[in-house]
Design an enzyme around this catalytic site. Sequence first.
Site, PDB file in Angstrom:
ATOM      1  N   TYR A  42     -54.961  40.303  -9.318  1.00 59.81           N
ATOM      2  CA  TYR A  42     -55.707  41.135 -10.253  1.00 59.81           C
ATOM      3  C   TYR A  42     -56.661  41.648  -9.294  1.00 59.81           C
ATOM      4  O   TYR A  42     -57.221  41.440  -8.634  1.00 59.81           O
ATOM      5  CB  TYR A  42     -55.883  40.198 -11.268  1.00 59.81           C
ATOM      6  CG  TYR A  42     -56.436  41.100 -12.476  1.00 59.81           C
ATOM      7  CD1 TYR A  42     -55.364  41.739 -13.142  1.00 59.81           C
ATOM      8  CD2 TYR A  42     -57.941  40.718 -13.180  1.00 59.81           C
ATOM      9  CE1 TYR A  42     -55.796  43.044 -14.564  1.00 59.81           C
ATOM     10  CE2 TYR A  42     -58.240  42.732 -14.467  1.00 59.81           C
ATOM     11  CZ  TYR A  42     -57.217  43.201 -15.072  1.00 59.81           C
ATOM     12  OH  TYR A  42     -57.345  44.184 -15.789  1.00 59.81           O
ATOM     13  N   ASN A  76     -54.380  46.387 -25.105  1.00 56.48           N
ATOM     14  CA  ASN A  76     -53.232  46.973 -24.760  1.00 56.48           C
ATOM     15  C   ASN A  76     -53.277  48.151 -26.501  1.00 56.48           C
ATOM     16  O   ASN A  76     -53.165  49.514 -25.624  1.00 56.48           O
ATOM     17  CB  ASN A  76     -51.573  46.381 -26.039  1.00 56.48           C
ATOM     18  CG  ASN A  76     -51.644  45.490 -24.604  1.00 56.48           C
ATOM     19  OD1 ASN A  76     -50.738  46.428 -23.183  1.00 56.48           O
ATOM     20  ND2 ASN A  76     -51.191  44.150 -24.627  1.00 56.48           N
ATOM     21  N   SER A 134     -42.669  46.761 -23.448  1.00 54.62           N
ATOM     22  CA  SER A 134     -44.235  45.960 -23.425  1.00 54.62           C
ATOM     23  C   SER A 134     -44.624  45.946 -24.686  1.00 54.62           C
ATOM     24  O   SER A 134     -44.222  46.988 -24.944  1.00 54.62           O
ATOM     25  CB  SER A 134     -45.413  46.110 -22.270  1.00 54.62           C
ATOM     26  OG  SER A 134     -45.705  47.754 -22.552  1.00 54.62           O
ATOM     27  N   ARG A 151     -35.675  47.647 -18.592  1.00 57.55           N
ATOM     28  CA  ARG A 151     -34.216  47.395 -17.708  1.00 57.55           C
ATOM     29  C   ARG A 151     -33.472  46.367 -18.108  1.00 57.55           C
ATOM     30  O   ARG A 151     -33.016  45.828 -18.386  1.00 57.55           O
ATOM     31  CB  ARG A 151     -35.229  45.771 -16.946  1.00 57.55           C
ATOM     32  CG  ARG A 151     -36.411  46.626 -15.986  1.00 57.55           C
ATOM     33  CD  ARG A 151     -37.351  44.792 -15.532  1.00 57.55           C
ATOM     34  NE  ARG A 151     -38.108  44.074 -16.559  1.00 57.55           N
ATOM     35  CZ  ARG A 151     -38.456  42.901 -15.767  1.00 57.55           C
ATOM     36  NH1 ARG A 151     -38.372  42.760 -14.875  1.00 57.55           N
ATOM     37  NH2 ARG A 151     -39.653  42.062 -16.617  1.00 57.55           N
ATOM     38  N   TRP A 205     -58.193  52.582 -15.634  1.00 56.50           N
ATOM     39  CA  TRP A 205     -58.449  51.168 -16.424  1.00 56.50           C
ATOM     40  C   TRP A 205     -59.200  50.557 -17.677  1.00 56.50           C
ATOM     41  O   TRP A 205     -60.588  51.666 -17.342  1.00 56.50           O
ATOM     42  CB  TRP A 205     -59.255  50.439 -15.159  1.00 56.50           C
ATOM     43  CG  TRP A 205     -59.360  48.754 -14.780  1.00 56.50           C
ATOM     44  CD1 TRP A 205     -59.042  47.809 -16.202  1.00 56.50           C
ATOM     45  CD2 TRP A 205     -60.869  48.232 -14.819  1.00 56.50           C
ATOM     46  NE1 TRP A 205     -58.804  47.002 -15.548  1.00 56.50           N
ATOM     47  CE2 TRP A 205     -60.032  46.568 -14.749  1.00 56.50           C
ATOM     48  CE3 TRP A 205     -61.893  48.034 -13.575  1.00 56.50           C
ATOM     49  CZ2 TRP A 205     -61.049  45.567 -14.372  1.00 56.50           C
ATOM     50  CZ3 TRP A 205     -62.229  47.250 -13.181  1.00 56.50           C
ATOM     51  CH2 TRP A 205     -61.852  46.096 -13.898  1.00 56.50           C
TER      52      TRP A 205
END
Length: 323
Positions: free
Chosen positions: A52, A122, A148, A170, A260
């Site tokens: 990270y 989120n 997600s 996916r 970010w």
Amino acid sequence: MKQVIFEQTGLPKDVLQWVDAPMPEPKAHEVRIQVLARNINPSDIMFIQGLYGIQPKLPCSAGFEAVGIIETTDSTSVFPVGTRVIFTAIGTWKEYVCVPVNSVIPIPANMSNEMACQAFVNPLTAYAMLEESGLKEGDKLLITAGASAWGKLVIQMAKQKGIWVGATVRQASQKKHLYDLGADLVIDTENEKVTKLIKEQAPNGVQAVFDAVGGILAAQALSCLEIGGTMYVFGLLSLENIPLNSGLLIFKNLTVKGFWLSSWMENASHETRKTAIKTVFEHLSKESIQVDIASTFPLEKFQEAICAYETPGRNGKVLIVSY
């Protein structure tokens, strides 16, 4: 006090330990919080592996985001003992943590701990990226990692603004749920071509891409941008850097920007931050946007929680609780 720590970076199953620790003592500007619930985010796993943007100071506890109840207040007593708050800190996979009082956010009484522990990273990232992009009604957006927690929130918030949303997944089994949330196009990258399907739906390209994956998929998504479009990069789930096509960047006048949440929050005005938090809380409290929970584990069963997190096709967050 019990906590989960790692003394070296590596795979969580190999390096995480369940240990005793002294009760932390708050400084004058801090509150001590009894941690009630946390959700596992990709950043948590990357942090444990040393992958990270923030590097751990070993030994270190895992986890960044949580909800808890103030057990000991700070010198100013801004928030009384018993106040439930959400917060971010380095190391939340423990029973108690001390954090600066100005970093905690009180939560509405009707918001459950399960919802509150995933109400910061989120939802605020989804909200802030949409604000940063300037997308408006009728514009087109492509997101990667559509299944997600972040992706599902972006879809719901974007649709409320009248924005067309395409999303990649996916697994084909994930498509119906995203369509139900309001996605206009869901692409199974294992069996369908991103560029072909976007071309059919948006012949001139999309105004923006939000990328959480990196690697080849991000490069494909980049080529779906219209002239003058922008890709916002905020994740690297593939752990592979984006192979940028210089010709695309030059001749389509494309922009690739990093995003970010920590930087956005630091640079935003007090009023902007206040509005962001208020809007997200209203969405969650009124359930105008959904957050999914896949499973819940007690803190001492953190390894089982990680196994559940790594389950392919998982739909919803894995929570670690202390009650």
